[in-house]
Write a protein that holds these residues in place. Structure first.
Motif, PDB file in Angstrom:
ATOM      1  N   SER A 185      25.337  88.122  30.153  1.00  0.00           N
ATOM      2  CA  SER A 185      24.587  86.867  30.298  1.00  0.00           C
ATOM      3  C   SER A 185      25.139  86.135  31.516  1.00  0.00           C
ATOM      4  O   SER A 185      26.345  86.178  31.783  1.00  0.00           O
ATOM      5  CB  SER A 185      24.717  85.994  29.043  1.00  0.00           C
ATOM      6  N   LEU A 186      24.255  85.472  32.245  1.00  0.00           N
ATOM      7  CA  LEU A 186      24.628  84.723  33.441  1.00  0.00           C
ATOM      8  C   LEU A 186      24.054  83.318  33.329  1.00  0.00           C
ATOM      9  O   LEU A 186      22.847  83.162  33.133  1.00  0.00           O
ATOM     10  CB  LEU A 186      24.088  85.426  34.690  1.00  0.00           C
ATOM     11  N   LYS A 187      24.910  82.328  33.410  1.00  0.00           N
ATOM     12  CA  LYS A 187      24.436  80.947  33.287  1.00  0.00           C
ATOM     13  C   LYS A 187      25.161  80.055  34.290  1.00  0.00           C
ATOM     14  O   LYS A 187      26.261  80.372  34.758  1.00  0.00           O
ATOM     15  CB  LYS A 187      24.649  80.432  31.868  1.00  0.00           C
ATOM     16  N   GLU A 188      24.510  78.922  34.586  1.00  0.00           N
ATOM     17  CA  GLU A 188      25.087  77.953  35.515  1.00  0.00           C
ATOM     18  C   GLU A 188      25.635  76.767  34.734  1.00  0.00           C
ATOM     19  O   GLU A 188      24.944  76.177  33.905  1.00  0.00           O
ATOM     20  CB  GLU A 188      24.051  77.488  36.534  1.00  0.00           C
ATOM     21  N   ASP A 189      26.885  76.448  34.987  1.00  0.00           N
ATOM     22  CA  ASP A 189      27.537  75.295  34.378  1.00  0.00           C
ATOM     23  C   ASP A 189      27.446  74.138  35.373  1.00  0.00           C
ATOM     24  O   ASP A 189      28.274  74.002  36.273  1.00  0.00           O
ATOM     25  CB  ASP A 189      28.988  75.642  34.057  1.00  0.00           C
ATOM     26  N   GLU A 190      26.409  73.304  35.211  1.00  0.00           N
ATOM     27  CA  GLU A 190      26.183  72.210  36.160  1.00  0.00           C
ATOM     28  C   GLU A 190      27.307  71.185  36.108  1.00  0.00           C
ATOM     29  O   GLU A 190      27.656  70.573  37.110  1.00  0.00           O
ATOM     30  CB  GLU A 190      24.845  71.535  35.859  1.00  0.00           C
ATOM     31  N   ILE A 226      29.182  79.143  38.206  1.00  0.00           N
ATOM     32  CA  ILE A 226      28.371  80.179  37.570  1.00  0.00           C
ATOM     33  C   ILE A 226      29.286  80.992  36.663  1.00  0.00           C
ATOM     34  O   ILE A 226      30.394  81.364  37.062  1.00  0.00           O
ATOM     35  CB  ILE A 226      27.708  81.095  38.624  1.00  0.00           C
ATOM     36  N   ILE A 227      28.825  81.267  35.441  1.00  0.00           N
ATOM     37  CA  ILE A 227      29.641  81.995  34.468  1.00  0.00           C
ATOM     38  C   ILE A 227      28.935  83.288  34.093  1.00  0.00           C
ATOM     39  O   ILE A 227      27.792  83.288  33.648  1.00  0.00           O
ATOM     40  CB  ILE A 227      29.896  81.138  33.208  1.00  0.00           C
ATOM     41  N   LEU A 228      29.643  84.395  34.286  1.00  0.00           N
ATOM     42  CA  LEU A 228      29.142  85.708  33.868  1.00  0.00           C
ATOM     43  C   LEU A 228      29.914  86.157  32.628  1.00  0.00           C
ATOM     44  O   LEU A 228      31.143  86.218  32.644  1.00  0.00           O
ATOM     45  CB  LEU A 228      29.323  86.739  34.991  1.00  0.00           C
ATOM     46  N   ASP A 229      29.175  86.433  31.563  1.00  0.00           N
ATOM     47  CA  ASP A 229      29.770  86.954  30.325  1.00  0.00           C
ATOM     48  C   ASP A 229      29.349  88.413  30.195  1.00  0.00           C
ATOM     49  O   ASP A 229      28.193  88.719  29.920  1.00  0.00           O
ATOM     50  CB  ASP A 229      29.285  86.139  29.119  1.00  0.00           C
ATOM     51  N   LEU A 230      30.314  89.340  30.402  1.00  0.00           N
ATOM     52  CA  LEU A 230      30.028  90.771  30.398  1.00  0.00           C
ATOM     53  C   LEU A 230      30.628  91.398  29.131  1.00  0.00           C
ATOM     54  O   LEU A 230      31.839  91.315  28.900  1.00  0.00           O
ATOM     55  CB  LEU A 230      30.623  91.428  31.647  1.00  0.00           C
ATOM     56  N   ALA A 257      23.428  81.727  43.519  1.00  0.00           N
ATOM     57  CA  ALA A 257      23.966  80.725  44.429  1.00  0.00           C
ATOM     58  C   ALA A 257      25.262  81.243  45.025  1.00  0.00           C
ATOM     59  O   ALA A 257      25.920  82.119  44.453  1.00  0.00           O
ATOM     60  CB  ALA A 257      24.202  79.399  43.694  1.00  0.00           C
ATOM     61  N   GLU A 258      25.620  80.704  46.188  1.00  0.00           N
ATOM     62  CA  GLU A 258      26.845  81.140  46.836  1.00  0.00           C
ATOM     63  C   GLU A 258      28.047  80.570  46.097  1.00  0.00           C
ATOM     64  O   GLU A 258      28.048  79.411  45.677  1.00  0.00           O
ATOM     65  CB  GLU A 258      26.858  80.684  48.296  1.00  0.00           C
ATOM     66  N   GLN A 268      14.836  77.427  40.162  1.00  0.00           N
ATOM     67  CA  GLN A 268      15.097  78.540  41.077  1.00  0.00           C
ATOM     68  C   GLN A 268      16.188  79.459  40.528  1.00  0.00           C
ATOM     69  O   GLN A 268      16.093  80.679  40.584  1.00  0.00           O
ATOM     70  CB  GLN A 268      15.526  77.985  42.454  1.00  0.00           C
ATOM     71  N   SER A 269      17.260  78.834  39.937  1.00  0.00           N
ATOM     72  CA  SER A 269      18.352  79.636  39.376  1.00  0.00           C
ATOM     73  C   SER A 269      17.866  80.454  38.207  1.00  0.00           C
ATOM     74  O   SER A 269      18.201  81.626  38.070  1.00  0.00           O
ATOM     75  CB  SER A 269      19.497  78.717  38.920  1.00  0.00           C
ATOM     76  N   ASP A 270      17.057  79.846  37.322  1.00  0.00           N
ATOM     77  CA  ASP A 270      16.526  80.585  36.176  1.00  0.00           C
ATOM     78  C   ASP A 270      15.690  81.765  36.641  1.00  0.00           C
ATOM     79  O   ASP A 270      15.741  82.844  36.060  1.00  0.00           O
ATOM     80  CB  ASP A 270      15.671  79.666  35.292  1.00  0.00           C
TER      81      ASP A 270
END
Length: 419
Positions: free
Chosen positions: A305-310, A315-319, A354-355, A406-408
């Protein structure tokens, strides 16, 4: 020849989510295992253990399996009953078709007070005169022997005749041990002869310095038709040797079983060598295209799962890496526009929406799920691919909403690229 390894046990413990320390049942039959090892350290809770149809020559390293109730060692190379005193809960033991000739070794099972069923049929000791009476009188806790219930009258008669029967068994054991020693010596002699013949064959081939497809000298190579003829001759000779091997009388000994296995292994290797089979080398997975574009790759086929922590601008990747995988088998590489994780040599790569700042990123294992969690702080700008977006004239709330949408969209596209 096979060995008991942690990976082998995990592959045979899918019913327990590949968790080995809490295993209660394990099946390792037909694995060409020669030695019983490690199980008493890794699987202390085992209740049922199947090890039939292997090449195990000695019962060992099971004394710590206090909960073990059923042990199946049928069709192995065992010659003596031993080292089972520590299996306090053992109720059923199957030693069918082994090479047990020392019948008096059943006395070691007197300590297994819960033992109710024993199978010894197909062993040399089962042909001894007085075999059944000896076992019945020796193991008073037994209820069944070789699938036949032990009657009370049979047990009483066995006790009454035990002194005479024990003497008979001792004499037959001594005769068997003498014959067994001769068989071992003969087997060792044959093995030495085979090794000497193979050494001579290699020496002869090396001195000739020619391949099977050349004649005369190295400057002249046979035509394809000649090569095929030599190949057919070699194949015919191997078939004759194989037929001779299988038609040759063989003793019923552990050495003959090992000799048969070695022959089959040699035959397989020779066949592969003759046919010129080579393992196809799988081309490496393309992670970056020639024009420098990173690709989405999920070779280990892991959920993520990939989500953005505003709130923390990251950005957090849970693998979902394998829960009990050693962390040393995981390698993480964070780049400004993508993240790559090597899991047991297999690449997982994901293009980021995002960068991010690689130097400020962190990776750790979750203590609850075992997943790999990678936190990647974002830089001040938002990128789409590799182009930074220009300043927007919309209101701050609209800009935030547009960035989230855009991120979604990028995350959704990333997921689509994997499946």
């Amino acid at each position: 020849m096979g060995r008991i390894t942690e990976d082998l046990i995990r592959r045979n413990s899918e019913h327990n989510d590949c968790v080995i320390f809490s295993l209660e049942e394990l099946s390792l039959h037909q694995q060409e295992i020669e030695r019983l090892e490690h199980i008493d350290k890794w699987c202390r809770d085992l209740k049922i253990l199947y090890l039939q149809n292997n090449l195990i020559g000695k019962i060992e390293n099971v004394s710590k399996l206090k909960k073990l109730e059923y042990l199946n060692l049928a069709l192995n190379n065992i010659e003596k009953i031993e080292n089972l005193e520590g299996c306090e809960g053992l109720t059923k033991l199957d030693l069918t078709v082994n090479f047990i000739g020392e019948l008096s070794s059943v006395k070691t099972l007197q300590h297994n007070i819960h033992l109710k069923e024993l199978f010894l049929m197909g062993n040399p000791c089962a042909d001894f005169d007085g075999y059944r009476q000896f076992v019945v009188a020796t193991l008073q806790q037994l209820k069944w022997l070789d699938g036949k219930e032990i009657e009370r009258s049979e047990r009483i008669q066995a006790w009454q005749n035990f002194p005479v029967i024990e003497q008979q068994v001792r004499e037959q054991e001594a005769a068997y041990c003498l014959k067994r020693a001769q068989d071992k010596e003969e087997a060792q002699r044959k093995l030495r002869e085979e090794e000497e013949n193979e050494a001579k064959e290699r020496s002869r081939s090396g001195s000739e310095g020619q391949s099977p497809f050349s004649v005369g000298n190295d400057d002249h190579v046979l035509a394809p038709e000649g090569q095929e003829g030599v190949y057919n001759q070699k194949k015919f000779k191997d078939n004759v040797d194989d037929l001779e091997f299988w038609n040759k009388p063989s003793l019923f000994t552990p050495e003959s079983r090992l000799e048969t296995l070695r022959h089959m292994e040699k035959q397989r290797k020779d066949q592969e060598k003759l046919s010129g089979k080579k393992k196809k080398v799988k081309p490496p997975r393309i992670l970056i295209t020639e024009d420098g574009k990173a690709l989405n790759v999920n070779e280990p086929k892991l959920d993520f799962s990939l989500k953005e922590d505003e709130k923390h601008n990251q950005i957090i990747l849970d693998l979902a890496v394998y829960r009990y995988m050693d962390t040393s088998l995981i390698d993480v590489d964070v780049q400004p526009t993508y993240v790559r994780v090597m899991v047991k040599g297999k690449p997982f790569q994901l293009v980021l929406p995002a960068e991010v700042k690689p130097d400020s990123s962190s990776a750790k294992r979750s203590q609850t799920t075992g997943h790999l969690v990678i936190c990647m702080p974002k830089v001040d700008g938002i990128i789409t691919g590799w182009r930074q977006t220009s300043e927007s004239r919309t209101s701050p709330s609209d800009s935030s909403r547009e960035r989230t949408n855009q991120s979604d969209e990028n995350i959704h596209l990333a997921h689509q690229a994997f499946y």
